[in-house]
Design an enzyme around this catalytic site. Structure first.
Site, PDB file in Angstrom:
ATOM      1  N   LYS A   1       3.068  -4.105  -3.392  1.00  0.00           N
ATOM      2  CA  LYS A   1       4.406  -4.434  -2.897  1.00  0.00           C
ATOM      3  C   LYS A   1       5.453  -3.686  -3.706  1.00  0.00           C
ATOM      4  O   LYS A   1       5.349  -3.582  -4.922  1.00  0.00           O
ATOM      5  CB  LYS A   1       4.646  -5.943  -2.989  1.00  0.00           C
ATOM      6  CG  LYS A   1       3.733  -6.757  -2.076  1.00  0.00           C
ATOM      7  CD  LYS A   1       3.833  -8.237  -2.367  1.00  0.00           C
ATOM      8  CE  LYS A   1       2.876  -9.040  -1.500  1.00  0.00           C
ATOM      9  NZ  LYS A   1       2.790 -10.463  -1.933  1.00  0.00           N
TER      10      LYS A   1
ATOM     11  N   GLY B   1      -5.421  -8.732  -1.680  1.00  0.00           N
ATOM     12  CA  GLY B   1      -4.478  -7.667  -1.999  1.00  0.00           C
ATOM     13  C   GLY B   1      -4.903  -6.330  -1.423  1.00  0.00           C
ATOM     14  O   GLY B   1      -4.570  -5.283  -1.928  1.00  0.00           O
ATOM     15  N   GLY B   2      -5.704  -6.368  -0.359  1.00  0.00           N
ATOM     16  CA  GLY B   2      -6.016  -5.102   0.307  1.00  0.00           C
ATOM     17  C   GLY B   2      -7.254  -4.426  -0.239  1.00  0.00           C
ATOM     18  O   GLY B   2      -7.784  -3.496   0.347  1.00  0.00           O
TER      19      GLY B   2
ATOM     20  N   ARG C   1      11.132  -3.885  -6.982  1.00  0.00           N
ATOM     21  CA  ARG C   1      10.275  -3.791  -8.158  1.00  0.00           C
ATOM     22  C   ARG C   1      10.524  -2.439  -8.846  1.00  0.00           C
ATOM     23  O   ARG C   1      10.397  -1.381  -8.217  1.00  0.00           O
ATOM     24  CB  ARG C   1       8.791  -3.891  -7.774  1.00  0.00           C
ATOM     25  CG  ARG C   1       8.434  -5.233  -7.152  1.00  0.00           C
ATOM     26  CD  ARG C   1       6.942  -5.385  -7.081  1.00  0.00           C
ATOM     27  NE  ARG C   1       6.544  -6.575  -6.313  1.00  0.00           N
ATOM     28  CZ  ARG C   1       5.339  -7.121  -6.392  1.00  0.00           C
ATOM     29  NH1 ARG C   1       4.403  -6.586  -7.183  1.00  0.00           N
ATOM     30  NH2 ARG C   1       5.038  -8.193  -5.684  1.00  0.00           N
TER      31      ARG C   1
ATOM     32  N   GLU D   1      -0.205 -16.819   3.327  1.00  0.00           N
ATOM     33  CA  GLU D   1       0.088 -15.502   3.895  1.00  0.00           C
ATOM     34  C   GLU D   1      -0.207 -15.474   5.390  1.00  0.00           C
ATOM     35  O   GLU D   1      -1.277 -15.912   5.826  1.00  0.00           O
ATOM     36  CB  GLU D   1      -0.805 -14.435   3.239  1.00  0.00           C
ATOM     37  CG  GLU D   1      -0.276 -13.830   1.996  1.00  0.00           C
ATOM     38  CD  GLU D   1      -1.131 -12.641   1.551  1.00  0.00           C
ATOM     39  OE1 GLU D   1      -1.685 -11.926   2.412  1.00  0.00           O
ATOM     40  OE2 GLU D   1      -1.273 -12.471   0.329  1.00  0.00           O
TER      41      GLU D   1
ATOM     42  N   ARG E   1      -1.082 -19.093  -6.851  1.00  0.00           N
ATOM     43  CA  ARG E   1      -0.345 -18.766  -8.088  1.00  0.00           C
ATOM     44  C   ARG E   1       1.131 -18.622  -7.753  1.00  0.00           C
ATOM     45  O   ARG E   1       1.494 -18.536  -6.567  1.00  0.00           O
ATOM     46  CB  ARG E   1      -0.857 -17.438  -8.657  1.00  0.00           C
ATOM     47  CG  ARG E   1      -0.548 -16.283  -7.723  1.00  0.00           C
ATOM     48  CD  ARG E   1      -0.973 -14.926  -8.226  1.00  0.00           C
ATOM     49  NE  ARG E   1      -0.516 -13.872  -7.345  1.00  0.00           N
ATOM     50  CZ  ARG E   1      -1.182 -13.459  -6.268  1.00  0.00           C
ATOM     51  NH1 ARG E   1      -2.340 -13.995  -5.965  1.00  0.00           N
ATOM     52  NH2 ARG E   1      -0.688 -12.528  -5.466  1.00  0.00           N
TER      53      ARG E   1
ATOM     54  N   ILE F   1      -5.172  -5.847  13.357  1.00  0.00           N
ATOM     55  CA  ILE F   1      -3.825  -5.967  13.928  1.00  0.00           C
ATOM     56  C   ILE F   1      -3.041  -4.724  13.517  1.00  0.00           C
ATOM     57  O   ILE F   1      -2.850  -4.482  12.314  1.00  0.00           O
ATOM     58  CB  ILE F   1      -3.083  -7.223  13.399  1.00  0.00           C
ATOM     59  CG1 ILE F   1      -3.973  -8.452  13.456  1.00  0.00           C
ATOM     60  CG2 ILE F   1      -1.764  -7.416  14.135  1.00  0.00           C
ATOM     61  CD1 ILE F   1      -4.262  -8.982  14.836  1.00  0.00           C
TER      62      ILE F   1
HETATM   63  C1  MV4 Z   1      -5.080  -7.357   7.898  1.00  0.00           C
HETATM   64  C2  MV4 Z   1      -4.230  -6.377   8.481  1.00  0.00           C
HETATM   65  C3  MV4 Z   1      -4.419  -6.073   9.842  1.00  0.00           C
HETATM   66  N1  MV4 Z   1      -5.384  -6.697  10.559  1.00  0.00           N
HETATM   67  N2  MV4 Z   1      -6.016  -7.963   8.647  1.00  0.00           N
HETATM   68  C4  MV4 Z   1      -3.785  -6.633   3.388  1.00  0.00           C
HETATM   69  C5  MV4 Z   1      -4.094  -7.415   2.152  1.00  0.00           C
HETATM   70  C6  MV4 Z   1      -4.295  -8.795   2.576  1.00  0.00           C
HETATM   71  N3  MV4 Z   1      -3.170  -9.590   2.139  1.00  0.00           N
HETATM   72  C7  MV4 Z   1      -4.441  -8.784   4.072  1.00  0.00           C
HETATM   73  N4  MV4 Z   1      -3.984  -7.507   4.503  1.00  0.00           N
HETATM   74  C8  MV4 Z   1      -4.020  -7.142   5.814  1.00  0.00           C
HETATM   75  N5  MV4 Z   1      -4.953  -7.710   6.604  1.00  0.00           N
HETATM   76  C9  MV4 Z   1      -6.162  -7.633   9.952  1.00  0.00           C
HETATM   77  N6  MV4 Z   1      -7.107  -8.255  10.699  1.00  0.00           N
HETATM   78  C10 MV4 Z   1      -3.236  -5.795   7.666  1.00  0.00           C
HETATM   79  C11 MV4 Z   1      -3.141  -6.181   6.334  1.00  0.00           C
HETATM   80  C12 MV4 Z   1      -2.097  -5.583   5.507  1.00  0.00           C
HETATM   81  C13 MV4 Z   1      -2.069  -4.210   5.316  1.00  0.00           C
HETATM   82  C14 MV4 Z   1      -3.062  -3.406   5.854  1.00  0.00           C
HETATM   83  C15 MV4 Z   1      -2.990  -2.056   5.656  1.00  0.00           C
HETATM   84  C16 MV4 Z   1      -1.963  -1.497   4.916  1.00  0.00           C
HETATM   85  C17 MV4 Z   1      -1.015  -2.292   4.341  1.00  0.00           C
HETATM   86  C18 MV4 Z   1      -1.055  -3.663   4.537  1.00  0.00           C
HETATM   87  C19 MV4 Z   1      -0.080  -4.493   3.959  1.00  0.00           C
HETATM   88  C20 MV4 Z   1      -0.133  -5.837   4.177  1.00  0.00           C
HETATM   89  C21 MV4 Z   1      -1.151  -6.399   4.955  1.00  0.00           C
END
Ligand code: MV4
Length: 447
Positions: free
Chosen positions: A237, A164-165, A338, A275, A292, A203
């Protein structure tokens, strides 16, 4: 089939699960803290048991109190909902040890899903696309610098037991890596009790798309479509959609196949989410498994016609996956907004308190999952989600216009909510064009 299910959760998801039990003719047992004595899930359940004072640690996270409630009320199964103990492998084992069926994946799947770097390893072995990164956990700062040099900056450090970040740190050059590495490790240790971190190529502005898995106890898994979850603020979210827009049918179909392969790679059972991140060229990468039911499951229910909570109960009861035989079709477009008890016009500060009045939107294609009612007092102890507005349209355009109509009808008096901000998102031209990614809120609203 189960005769009695204990719902080890509260608020809207507890109401949602009780409704599924009621429709299946299964007795429901609610548990509640003293702060939730007057909450809707307590009223709707056939039986209710107080499990402790307001703090989650003493109530909704109190494994012994919850297991005792299940044993005393002679429940044969337990639904954990999301959050709290839903992804706690030890709790699943405690249920099984006490002869109570945990409605979710087995402990070994929960553990593997929770260990992000191990899950990535399992994906690599099964040739599922993952983001170029370290091979397992980073040993020390030198190892981090060597990995980053090989992959190329920017890179991101992630807590192996995070999610979840939380515990993510982005590095743009070697100097930043020097400081970020120790910060990431100490943050991970303090937040998750485990210091392990791994590293990936960062990314930029990806889309966050998650794929719904339904799997029976034989491990037969299918994908029930996907959800666009890119509209987030600080990893929370705010709005989700199904299906994901702006994705070629070829890519959509390919990722759905990979999602099933990912589930099979970890011998997934019950329902869960795979995901993926998708970049602007539709390159896609596995990032993690959520073991979940998700908050946003209703958008999948609305476009597929599948009741995902009932499916969890069926799969936990040992039924065969019916969707191996019959095609899952996606009809129309759904958006979930939400509604949080937060003042979105004052930095989303929490706004618990008494709801003096509320009017819910109704009409074609509108669903509200909530536990609030006029006169109800939102307790300050738990997360701020008070309602989910789920809207279906025959197209994304109709879903957007209907969402705006529903938001205009939606009124909650006495506390501040995120309704005004949802209207801003739905009215935003980039959003309406479907031009979204994980930095949309930051870019469009500076939040
Ligand atoms: C990342 C990414 C970019 N590059 N990994 C966020 C929580 C988890 N679900 C994985 N997430 C991310 N992983 C790499 N290599 C971008 C996200 C990401 C995110 C990052 C910054 C701000 C908001 C975000 C929301 C969803 C996913």
């Amino acid at each position: 089939m189960f005769k009695k299910i204990l719902i080890a959760n509260r608020a809207e998801i507890a109401v949602r699960i009780i409704r599924a039990c009621r429709e299946l003719g299964i007795e429901s047992v609610a548990v509640y803290s003293t702060a939730d004595r007057d909450s809707l899930h307590v009223r709707l359940a056939d039986t209710s048991i107080c499990i402790g004072p307001p703090p989650s640690s003493k109530s909704y996270l109190n494994m012994d109190a919850i297991i005792s409630a299940a044993l005393v009320s002679k429940c044969d199964a337990l639904h954990p909902g999301y959050g709290f103990l839903a992804e706690n492998a030890a709790f699943e084992q405690l249920c099984s040890k006490n002869g109570i069926v945990f409605i979710g994946p087995p402990a070994e799947v929960i553990s593997l899903s929770g260990n992000k770097s191990m899950a990535l390893e399992a994906m690599r072995k099964n040739r599922i696309p993952v983001i170029p990164g370290s091979d397992g956990n980073i040993k020390d700062a030198r190892h981090a610098l060597a990995c980053a040099r090989k992959i190329g900056y920017p890179v991101i450090l992630k807590a192996s037991f995070g999610g979840g970040g939380k515990g993510m740190r982005i590095c743009s050059n070697p100097r930043e890596m020097e400081s970020m590495f120790s910060i990431a490790k100490s943050e991970s240790a303090s937040s998750f009790g485990m210091a392990e971190v791994y590293l990936e190529k960062y990314i930029k502005k990806p889309r966050h798309i998650e794929f719904q898995i339904i799997a029976d106890n034989n491990g037969d898994a299918v994908c029930a479509g996907e959800r666009e979850c890119s509209i987030q603020r600080r990893h929370q979210k705010l709005l989700e959609e199904a299906p994901a827009g702006n994705l070629s049918e070829r890519t959509r179909k390919t990722i759905r196949e990979y999602a099933v392969r990912a589930a099979n790679a970890v011998n997934y059972k019950n329902l869960g989410t795979i995901e993926f991140l998708v970049d602007e060229n539709e390159n896609f990468y596995f990032i993690e498994i959520n073991s979940r039911i998700q908050v946003e499951h209703p958008v999948t229910e609305v476009v597929t016609g599948i009741d995902l909570i009932k499916e969890q109960i069926y799969m936990a009861a040992g039924l065969k996956n019916p969707y191996k035989a019959k095609e899952i079709t996606i009809n129309g477009h759904a958006i979930e907004m939400r509604i949080n008890a937060e003042d979105s016009e004052h930095n989303f500060s929490p706004s618990p308190g008494k709801i003096t009045d509320c009017i819910f939107p109704l009409g074609p294609g509108v669903r509200i999952d909530t536990f609030i009612r006029p006169g109800f007092i939102i307790p300050p102890f738990y997360d701020s989600l008070i309602a989910k507005l789920i809207v279906w349209g025959s197209s994304r355009q109709e879903a957007v216009s209907r969402s705006l109509r529903a938001l205009d009808e939606f009124s909650i008096e006495g506390i501040k909510t995120t309704i005004p901000f949802q209207k801003k998102i739905l009215s935003n031209q980039r959003f309406q064009e479907g031009n979204i990614h994980t930095h949309f809120i930051e870019e469009q609203f500076g939040l």
